[in-house]
Design a protein around this motif. Structure first.
Motif, PDB file in Angstrom:
ATOM      1  N   TYR A  67       0.848  -1.183   0.000  1.00 12.95           N
ATOM      2  CA  TYR A  67       0.000   0.000   0.000  1.00 12.95           C
ATOM      3  C   TYR A  67       0.890   1.243   0.000  1.00 12.95           C
ATOM      4  O   TYR A  67       1.985   1.249   0.562  1.00 12.95           O
ATOM      5  CB  TYR A  67      -0.896   0.037   1.236  1.00 12.95           C
ATOM      6  N   PHE A  75      -4.160   0.810  -2.316  1.00 12.65           N
ATOM      7  CA  PHE A  75      -3.679  -0.528  -2.626  1.00 12.65           C
ATOM      8  C   PHE A  75      -2.855  -0.525  -3.903  1.00 12.65           C
ATOM      9  O   PHE A  75      -3.277   0.003  -4.934  1.00 12.65           O
ATOM     10  CB  PHE A  75      -4.876  -1.460  -2.775  1.00 12.65           C
ATOM     11  N   ARG A  77      -1.708 -11.564  -7.525  1.00 18.59           N
ATOM     12  CA  ARG A  77      -3.108 -11.986  -7.531  1.00 18.59           C
ATOM     13  C   ARG A  77      -4.051 -10.812  -7.759  1.00 18.59           C
ATOM     14  O   ARG A  77      -5.153 -10.975  -8.264  1.00 18.59           O
ATOM     15  CB  ARG A  77      -3.427 -12.690  -6.208  1.00 18.59           C
ATOM     16  N   ASN A  78      -3.643  -9.644  -7.311  1.00 16.46           N
ATOM     17  CA  ASN A  78      -4.480  -8.462  -7.460  1.00 16.46           C
ATOM     18  C   ASN A  78      -3.595  -7.254  -7.714  1.00 16.46           C
ATOM     19  O   ASN A  78      -2.442  -7.202  -7.277  1.00 16.46           O
ATOM     20  CB  ASN A  78      -5.301  -8.196  -6.189  1.00 16.46           C
ATOM     21  N   GLY A 134      -3.824 -15.456   3.467  1.00 18.36           N
ATOM     22  CA  GLY A 134      -3.955 -15.471   2.019  1.00 18.36           C
ATOM     23  C   GLY A 134      -5.024 -16.377   1.463  1.00 18.36           C
ATOM     24  O   GLY A 134      -5.301 -16.330   0.273  1.00 18.36           O
ATOM     25  N   GLN A 135      -5.639 -17.195   2.296  1.00 18.65           N
ATOM     26  CA  GLN A 135      -6.652 -18.099   1.772  1.00 18.65           C
ATOM     27  C   GLN A 135      -7.960 -17.916   2.510  1.00 18.65           C
ATOM     28  O   GLN A 135      -7.965 -17.793   3.731  1.00 18.65           O
ATOM     29  CB  GLN A 135      -6.199 -19.561   1.913  1.00 18.65           C
ATOM     30  N   GLY A 136      -9.058 -17.886   1.747  1.00 20.86           N
ATOM     31  CA  GLY A 136     -10.381 -17.740   2.344  1.00 20.86           C
ATOM     32  C   GLY A 136     -10.487 -16.484   3.182  1.00 20.86           C
ATOM     33  O   GLY A 136      -9.911 -15.458   2.873  1.00 20.86           O
ATOM     34  N   ALA A 137     -11.225 -16.575   4.273  1.00 24.88           N
ATOM     35  CA  ALA A 137     -11.428 -15.411   5.132  1.00 24.88           C
ATOM     36  C   ALA A 137     -10.120 -14.961   5.759  1.00 24.88           C
ATOM     37  O   ALA A 137      -9.972 -13.819   6.162  1.00 24.88           O
ATOM     38  CB  ALA A 137     -12.451 -15.729   6.223  1.00 24.88           C
ATOM     39  N   ASN A 187      -7.570 -14.238   4.416  1.00 31.28           N
ATOM     40  CA  ASN A 187      -6.892 -13.221   3.640  1.00 31.28           C
ATOM     41  C   ASN A 187      -7.214 -11.827   4.128  1.00 31.28           C
ATOM     42  O   ASN A 187      -6.500 -10.879   3.825  1.00 31.28           O
ATOM     43  CB  ASN A 187      -7.302 -13.339   2.172  1.00 31.28           C
ATOM     44  N   THR A 188      -8.288 -11.680   4.856  1.00 34.46           N
ATOM     45  CA  THR A 188      -8.763 -10.354   5.186  1.00 34.46           C
ATOM     46  C   THR A 188      -8.125  -9.793   6.448  1.00 34.46           C
ATOM     47  O   THR A 188      -8.135  -8.591   6.647  1.00 34.46           O
ATOM     48  CB  THR A 188     -10.285 -10.370   5.371  1.00 34.46           C
ATOM     49  N   GLU A 189      -7.590 -10.627   7.317  1.00 34.85           N
ATOM     50  CA  GLU A 189      -6.968 -10.136   8.542  1.00 34.85           C
ATOM     51  C   GLU A 189      -5.511  -9.829   8.213  1.00 34.85           C
ATOM     52  O   GLU A 189      -4.666 -10.717   8.154  1.00 34.85           O
ATOM     53  CB  GLU A 189      -7.077 -11.184   9.637  1.00 34.85           C
ATOM     54  N   ALA A 190      -5.241  -8.559   7.997  1.00 35.80           N
ATOM     55  CA  ALA A 190      -3.931  -8.167   7.497  1.00 35.80           C
ATOM     56  C   ALA A 190      -3.152  -7.418   8.558  1.00 35.80           C
ATOM     57  O   ALA A 190      -3.692  -6.560   9.267  1.00 35.80           O
ATOM     58  CB  ALA A 190      -4.099  -7.283   6.254  1.00 35.80           C
ATOM     59  N   PHE A 191      -1.870  -7.732   8.645  1.00 39.52           N
ATOM     60  CA  PHE A 191      -0.988  -7.135   9.624  1.00 39.52           C
ATOM     61  C   PHE A 191       0.090  -6.341   8.879  1.00 39.52           C
ATOM     62  O   PHE A 191       0.734  -6.878   7.970  1.00 39.52           O
ATOM     63  CB  PHE A 191      -0.353  -8.215  10.495  1.00 39.52           C
ATOM     64  N   PHE A 192       0.292  -5.109   9.301  1.00 41.52           N
ATOM     65  CA  PHE A 192       1.182  -4.207   8.602  1.00 41.52           C
ATOM     66  C   PHE A 192       2.559  -4.117   9.236  1.00 41.52           C
ATOM     67  O   PHE A 192       2.716  -4.263  10.451  1.00 41.52           O
ATOM     68  CB  PHE A 192       0.588  -2.795   8.550  1.00 41.52           C
ATOM     69  N   GLY A 193       3.543  -3.833   8.400  1.00 37.47           N
ATOM     70  CA  GLY A 193       4.870  -3.494   8.872  1.00 37.47           C
ATOM     71  C   GLY A 193       4.948  -2.022   9.229  1.00 37.47           C
ATOM     72  O   GLY A 193       3.949  -1.290   9.148  1.00 37.47           O
ATOM     73  N   TYR A 224     -16.075  -7.863   5.457  1.00 39.00           N
ATOM     74  CA  TYR A 224     -15.111  -7.910   6.547  1.00 39.00           C
ATOM     75  C   TYR A 224     -14.698  -6.486   6.884  1.00 39.00           C
ATOM     76  O   TYR A 224     -14.369  -5.708   5.993  1.00 39.00           O
ATOM     77  CB  TYR A 224     -13.890  -8.744   6.145  1.00 39.00           C
ATOM     78  N   MET A 284     -12.502  -3.856   9.552  1.00 41.85           N
ATOM     79  CA  MET A 284     -11.380  -3.766  10.468  1.00 41.85           C
ATOM     80  C   MET A 284     -11.191  -2.345  10.969  1.00 41.85           C
ATOM     81  O   MET A 284     -11.577  -1.387  10.272  1.00 41.85           O
ATOM     82  CB  MET A 284     -10.089  -4.204   9.755  1.00 41.85           C
ATOM     83  N   TYR A 336      -7.953  -0.076  12.464  1.00 41.55           N
ATOM     84  CA  TYR A 336      -6.527  -0.003  12.705  1.00 41.55           C
ATOM     85  C   TYR A 336      -6.214   1.279  13.477  1.00 41.55           C
ATOM     86  O   TYR A 336      -6.879   2.298  13.302  1.00 41.55           O
ATOM     87  CB  TYR A 336      -5.747   0.038  11.377  1.00 41.55           C
ATOM     88  N   PRO A 376       0.146   0.885  10.493  1.00 34.99           N
ATOM     89  CA  PRO A 376      -1.148   0.631  11.139  1.00 34.99           C
ATOM     90  C   PRO A 376      -1.125  -0.672  11.945  1.00 34.99           C
ATOM     91  O   PRO A 376      -0.578  -1.672  11.496  1.00 34.99           O
ATOM     92  CB  PRO A 376      -2.117   0.516   9.959  1.00 34.99           C
ATOM     93  N   LEU A 430      -3.522  -3.537  13.748  1.00 32.80           N
ATOM     94  CA  LEU A 430      -4.873  -4.074  13.725  1.00 32.80           C
ATOM     95  C   LEU A 430      -5.453  -4.125  15.139  1.00 32.80           C
ATOM     96  O   LEU A 430      -4.892  -4.749  16.032  1.00 32.80           O
ATOM     97  CB  LEU A 430      -4.865  -5.479  13.114  1.00 32.80           C
ATOM     98  N   TYR A 436     -11.415  -6.808  14.278  1.00 29.47           N
ATOM     99  CA  TYR A 436     -11.722  -7.465  13.009  1.00 29.47           C
ATOM    100  C   TYR A 436     -13.076  -8.121  13.166  1.00 29.47           C
ATOM    101  O   TYR A 436     -13.275  -8.939  14.053  1.00 29.47           O
ATOM    102  CB  TYR A 436     -10.622  -8.501  12.729  1.00 29.47           C
ATOM    103  N   THR A 465     -13.281  -5.091   3.258  1.00 30.29           N
ATOM    104  CA  THR A 465     -13.004  -5.836   2.049  1.00 30.29           C
ATOM    105  C   THR A 465     -14.052  -6.933   1.877  1.00 30.29           C
ATOM    106  O   THR A 465     -14.952  -7.081   2.695  1.00 30.29           O
ATOM    107  CB  THR A 465     -11.583  -6.442   2.089  1.00 30.29           C
ATOM    108  N   LEU A 490     -14.572 -11.039  -0.369  1.00 31.20           N
ATOM    109  CA  LEU A 490     -13.808 -12.165  -0.897  1.00 31.20           C
ATOM    110  C   LEU A 490     -13.982 -12.366  -2.385  1.00 31.20           C
ATOM    111  O   LEU A 490     -13.518 -13.343  -2.937  1.00 31.20           O
ATOM    112  CB  LEU A 490     -14.189 -13.445  -0.158  1.00 31.20           C
ATOM    113  N   ARG A 529     -11.476  -7.863  -6.448  1.00 28.05           N
ATOM    114  CA  ARG A 529     -10.153  -7.463  -5.968  1.00 28.05           C
ATOM    115  C   ARG A 529     -10.106  -7.576  -4.451  1.00 28.05           C
ATOM    116  O   ARG A 529     -10.802  -6.890  -3.739  1.00 28.05           O
ATOM    117  CB  ARG A 529      -9.854  -6.031  -6.386  1.00 28.05           C
ATOM    118  N   ARG A 530      -9.283  -8.484  -3.964  1.00 24.70           N
ATOM    119  CA  ARG A 530      -9.211  -8.773  -2.524  1.00 24.70           C
ATOM    120  C   ARG A 530      -8.216  -7.830  -1.888  1.00 24.70           C
ATOM    121  O   ARG A 530      -7.117  -8.225  -1.522  1.00 24.70           O
ATOM    122  CB  ARG A 530      -8.803 -10.224  -2.325  1.00 24.70           C
TER     123      ARG A 530
END
Lengths: 115, 112
Positions: A35, A45, A55-56, A96-99, A101-107, B32, B34, B36, B44, B46, B49, B92, B94, B97-98
């Motif tokens: 991002y 994004f 993938r996107n 990265g798979q199924g649900a 994928n939505t819980e994302a943790f940032f650096g 979904y 979230m 942050y 950010p 999290l 969720y 987001t 599923l 664009r994810r």
């Protein structure tokens, strides 16, 4: 458990140069997303990689590219830098798979300044 | 019109107050949601969720999702000066664009 690691933390580049940023995701996470964060546009994004495949993709010019390695580490490259590319670049890691994928943790991000 | 709208603030409250942060969205496909927290010059973090409509509580934080109104909220009880940060909502789905779509963030200041 180690978090998402981005290197370097800060970069200063000259207009026209290129730059490569690195991201190591959380162990076991196979998805890495990138991002761009600016004061005017917020978080936008760039692209997502999963199992070494893009993938996107977001709405950024082709100067922005990336790749992912077999160990899930990812790099992002920006060629022919412009002043407007100055931003905080953030990497997000997720299962990265199924649900998951939505819980994302940032650096912590890489702050790029183009002069 | 942005897909996700969030009041940028700043929102200033006294220590111990209940804080309410909100986002509205236009894409009914979002499933979904979230929240942050982002401190200055940091990435950010999290906080919450949630999936679909309903409430979720974690310590001093409660997240609410009302899909019928396309409205999400984050409540912070007993706010502390350490809660001073920018709070970003993200959402987001599923399909397609994810990617996470973010609000612009609300800057919160908790005065001691």
């Amino acid at each position: 458990k180690a978090g998402v690691t981005q290197t370097p933390r800060y970069l200063i580049k000259t207009r026209g140069q290129q730059v490569t940023l690195s991201c190591s995701p959380i162990s076991g996470h196979r998805s890495v997303s990138w991002y761009q964060q600016t004061p005017g546009q917020g978080l936008q994004f760039l692209f997502e990689y999963f199992s070494e495949t893009q993938r996107n993709k977001g709405n950024f010019p082709g100067r922005f590219s990336g790749r992912q390695f077999s160990n899930s580490r990812s790099e992002m490259n920006v060629s022919t830098l412009e002043l407007g590319d100055s931003a905080l670049y953030l990497c997000a890691s997720s299962l990265g798979q199924g649900a998951g994928n939505t819980e994302a943790f940032f650096g912590q991000g890489t702050r790029l300044t183009v002069v | 019109q942005k897909e996700v709208e969030q009041d940028p603030g700043p929102l200033s409250v006294p220590e111990g107050a209940i804080v309410s942060l909100n986002c509205t969205y236009s894409n009914s496909a979002f499933q979904y949601f979230m929240w942050y927290r982002q401190y200055s010059r940091k990435g950010p973090e999290l906080l919450m969720y949630t999936y679909s409509s309903g409430n979720k509580e974690d310590g001093r934080f409660t997240a609410q999702v009302d899909k019928s109104s396309k409205y999400i909220s984050l409540f912070i009880r007993d706010s502390q000066p350490s809660d001073s940060a920018t709070y970003l909502c993200a959402m987001t789905h599923l399909t397609g664009r994810r990617a996470l779509t973010f609000g612009s963030g609300t800057r919160l200041q908790v005065q001691p």
